[in-house]
Design a protein around this motif. Structure first.
Motif, mmCIF file in Angstrom:
data_model
loop_
_atom_site.group_PDB
_atom_site.id
_atom_site.type_symbol
_atom_site.label_atom_id
_atom_site.label_comp_id
_atom_site.label_asym_id
_atom_site.label_seq_id
_atom_site.Cartn_x
_atom_site.Cartn_y
_atom_site.Cartn_z
ATOM 1 N N ALA A 174 0.812 -1.214 0.000
ATOM 2 C CA ALA A 174 0.000 0.000 0.000
ATOM 3 C C ALA A 174 0.851 1.271 0.000
ATOM 4 O O ALA A 174 0.305 2.383 0.016
ATOM 5 C CB ALA A 174 -0.941 -0.001 1.204
ATOM 6 N N MET A 175 2.157 1.147 -0.040
ATOM 7 C CA MET A 175 3.026 2.317 0.003
ATOM 8 C C MET A 175 2.835 3.175 -1.246
ATOM 9 O O MET A 175 2.788 2.673 -2.373
ATOM 10 C CB MET A 175 4.488 1.882 0.120
ATOM 11 N N THR A 176 2.724 4.480 -1.042
ATOM 12 C CA THR A 176 2.579 5.419 -2.150
ATOM 13 C C THR A 176 3.822 6.297 -2.262
ATOM 14 O O THR A 176 4.630 6.387 -1.325
ATOM 15 C CB THR A 176 1.357 6.320 -1.951
ATOM 16 N N GLU A 177 3.932 6.980 -3.395
ATOM 17 C CA GLU A 177 5.046 7.895 -3.592
ATOM 18 C C GLU A 177 5.046 8.996 -2.537
ATOM 19 O O GLU A 177 6.090 9.364 -1.995
ATOM 20 C CB GLU A 177 4.983 8.504 -4.996
ATOM 21 N N GLU A 178 3.846 9.505 -2.209
ATOM 22 C CA GLU A 178 3.754 10.567 -1.210
ATOM 23 C C GLU A 178 4.220 10.079 0.154
ATOM 24 O O GLU A 178 4.965 10.776 0.860
ATOM 25 C CB GLU A 178 2.317 11.074 -1.125
ATOM 26 N N ASP A 179 3.787 8.873 0.546
ATOM 27 C CA ASP A 179 4.200 8.325 1.845
ATOM 28 C C ASP A 179 5.703 8.093 1.885
ATOM 29 O O ASP A 179 6.369 8.396 2.881
ATOM 30 C CB ASP A 179 3.463 7.018 2.123
ATOM 31 N N LEU A 180 6.243 7.536 0.801
ATOM 32 C CA LEU A 180 7.670 7.232 0.787
ATOM 33 C C LEU A 180 8.508 8.507 0.839
ATOM 34 O O LEU A 180 9.564 8.543 1.475
ATOM 35 C CB LEU A 180 8.023 6.427 -0.464
ATOM 36 N N SER A 181 8.036 9.550 0.189
ATOM 37 C CA SER A 181 8.789 10.808 0.163
ATOM 38 C C SER A 181 8.894 11.436 1.549
ATOM 39 O O SER A 181 9.777 12.264 1.800
ATOM 40 C CB SER A 181 8.141 11.794 -0.808
ATOM 41 N N LYS A 182 8.000 11.036 2.450
ATOM 42 C CA LYS A 182 8.020 11.573 3.815
ATOM 43 C C LYS A 182 8.703 10.612 4.781
ATOM 44 O O LYS A 182 8.655 10.824 5.999
ATOM 45 C CB LYS A 182 6.584 11.843 4.284
ATOM 46 N N SER A 183 9.301 9.580 4.255
ATOM 47 C CA SER A 183 9.875 8.525 5.099
ATOM 48 C C SER A 183 11.388 8.606 5.153
ATOM 49 O O SER A 183 12.028 9.273 4.340
ATOM 50 C CB SER A 183 9.431 7.154 4.578
ATOM 51 N N ASP A 184 11.955 7.884 6.104
ATOM 52 C CA ASP A 184 13.381 7.917 6.369
ATOM 53 C C ASP A 184 13.937 6.504 6.379
ATOM 54 O O ASP A 184 13.208 5.542 6.635
ATOM 55 C CB ASP A 184 13.633 8.575 7.728
ATOM 56 N N MET A 185 15.242 6.381 6.107
ATOM 57 C CA MET A 185 15.908 5.082 6.080
ATOM 58 C C MET A 185 16.676 4.765 7.357
ATOM 59 O O MET A 185 17.071 3.619 7.573
ATOM 60 C CB MET A 185 16.920 5.023 4.930
#
Length: 379
Positions: A174-185
């Motif tokens: 369910a991961m979206t581009e918007e969610d990933l762009s706000k995420s950290d590694m």
């Protein structure tokens, strides 16, 4: 535990987080990565698989994480013998949990990680429990993910803060581009207070803009900057402490131009084909002796039968080792086709890169020893 079972455990982990000397070489600057005649062989006991779930080299010692016995085994590179083995309890007052991965800051400060509790145990080569660091993983993120055989991302201790890789929790599909762009590694853990701070290590912009891809990173932490690679991106990224992000082209000539997408609605066979048989990048490894980076890559395989996937769960199949200089220029890469090596069992030492030759389909593989061939950079 036998080789097949241990390797099945390894490939199951990948799903959860959803050669001989005759290789072909692309030579960019008159430098080649060449298999040498040197082979290291370490005898092992019956409780130890000849395929490791975690190898770390430090100061003449090769440390093996034995998941079966919850122990650390120390092998001497000069004598090619086991110097000692330290067993740890999982529960009780001296329990450390199940050891998932390790980080030896030095031989007096070895950090043990597990995936169940937000606790890091500090020990040494005598097995003494010197400290336990309690921390709380940030919301939406996993505990520190330290695995010494998959998508390598060794921690780094800087001024009392431990830099560690993390995973985003939740429904992967369910991961979206918007969610990933706000995420950290990654985040840092203050070893005195246990407080946690995100490292602002972002995923590539528009990584998911054309569809879902596995977003597993492999990270090399340095004191002043961080270098990382992603499963479904040809590029390599460099993030400075000041916040500047640089990108470097790193496409392997052996991989597809357009890396495949995760089959969101695919059957199990399609998902496994994507994870095990598609063009992708995995571990990024820094060689501090030669100031170069090695990156493991896998070309697309034409898989039509489930039997072929079963084989890949035991062996990686063909793979590529890329070599980048300290400025992240691709200087050479080598394609390994024959079923000789295991690229998830490797380490860097003074002479160069050592890689396991205990591929289960290698007729010379030995059940009762770790065996590694030295790969050297030569002009």
């Amino acid at each position: 535990m036998n080789t097949t079972l241990k390797t099945l455990v390894f490939t199951s982990l990948v799903a959860i987080y959803c050669c001989s000397c005759q290789g072909n070489s692309k030579n960019v600057n008159s430098i080649e990565l060449m298999p040498s005649e040197e082979i290291l062989s370490f005898p092992i006991d019956d409780s130890t698989s000849n395929v490791s779930m975690g190898l770390v080299y430090y100061d003449g010692q090769l440390i093996n994480v034995n998941w079966t016995t919850n122990s650390l085994q120390f092998y001497n590179l000069k004598t090619q013998t086991k110097d000692k083995e330290i067993f740890f309890e999982e529960e009780g007052p001296n329990g450390v949990g199940g050891i998932f991965g390790i980080y030896p800051h030095n031989l007096d400060s070895i950090f043990l990680f597990n995936q169940v509790a937000s606790v890091i145990t500090l020990t040494d080569t005598s097995g003494n429990i010197k400290n336990r660091i309690q921390y709380e993983a940030p919301r939406r993120y996993s505990n520190a993910f330290v695995h010494n055989a998959y998508a390598l991302s060794p921690p780094l201790l800087i001024k009392g803060k431990l830099l560690v890789k993390t995973h985003i929790t939740g429904n992967y599909r369910a991961m979206t581009e918007e969610d990933l762009s706000k995420s950290d590694m990654a985040y840092s853990i203050n070893l005195n207070s246990g407080s946690v701070k995100m490292e602002d290590l972002e995923y590539p912009e528009k990584y998911l803009s054309e569809g879902l891809k596995l977003f597993e990173p492999s990270i090399v932490f340095h004191p002043e900057y961080t270098v990382y690679s992603i499963f479904g991106d040809h590029r390599i990224f460099k993030k400075s402490k000041s916040g500047e992000l640089e990108t470097f082209e790193g496409k392997s000539q052996y991989l597809d131009e357009y890396l495949p997408k995760f089959p969101i609605d695919g059957a199990r066979l399609e998902t496994q084909r994507y994870l095990l048989g598609s063009s992708r990048y995995e571990s990024l490894v820094y060689d501090d002796y030669r100031k170069v980076y090695y990156r493991i890559a896998y070309p697309t395989l034409q898989i039509t039968q489930e039997e072929e996937l079963i084989k890949l769960r035991q062996s990686s199949g063909p793979f590529v080792i890329q070599v980048f200089d300290e400025s992240l220029n691709l200087i050479t890469e080598r394609y390994f086709e024959d079923e000789i090596y295991l690229p998830n069992n490797l380490f860097v030492a003074e002479k160069g890169l050592y890689i396991s030759i205990n591929n289960p389909f290698n007729p010379t593989a030995e059940e009762d020893s770790f065996r590694f061939r030295l790969l050297e950079l030569v002009n």
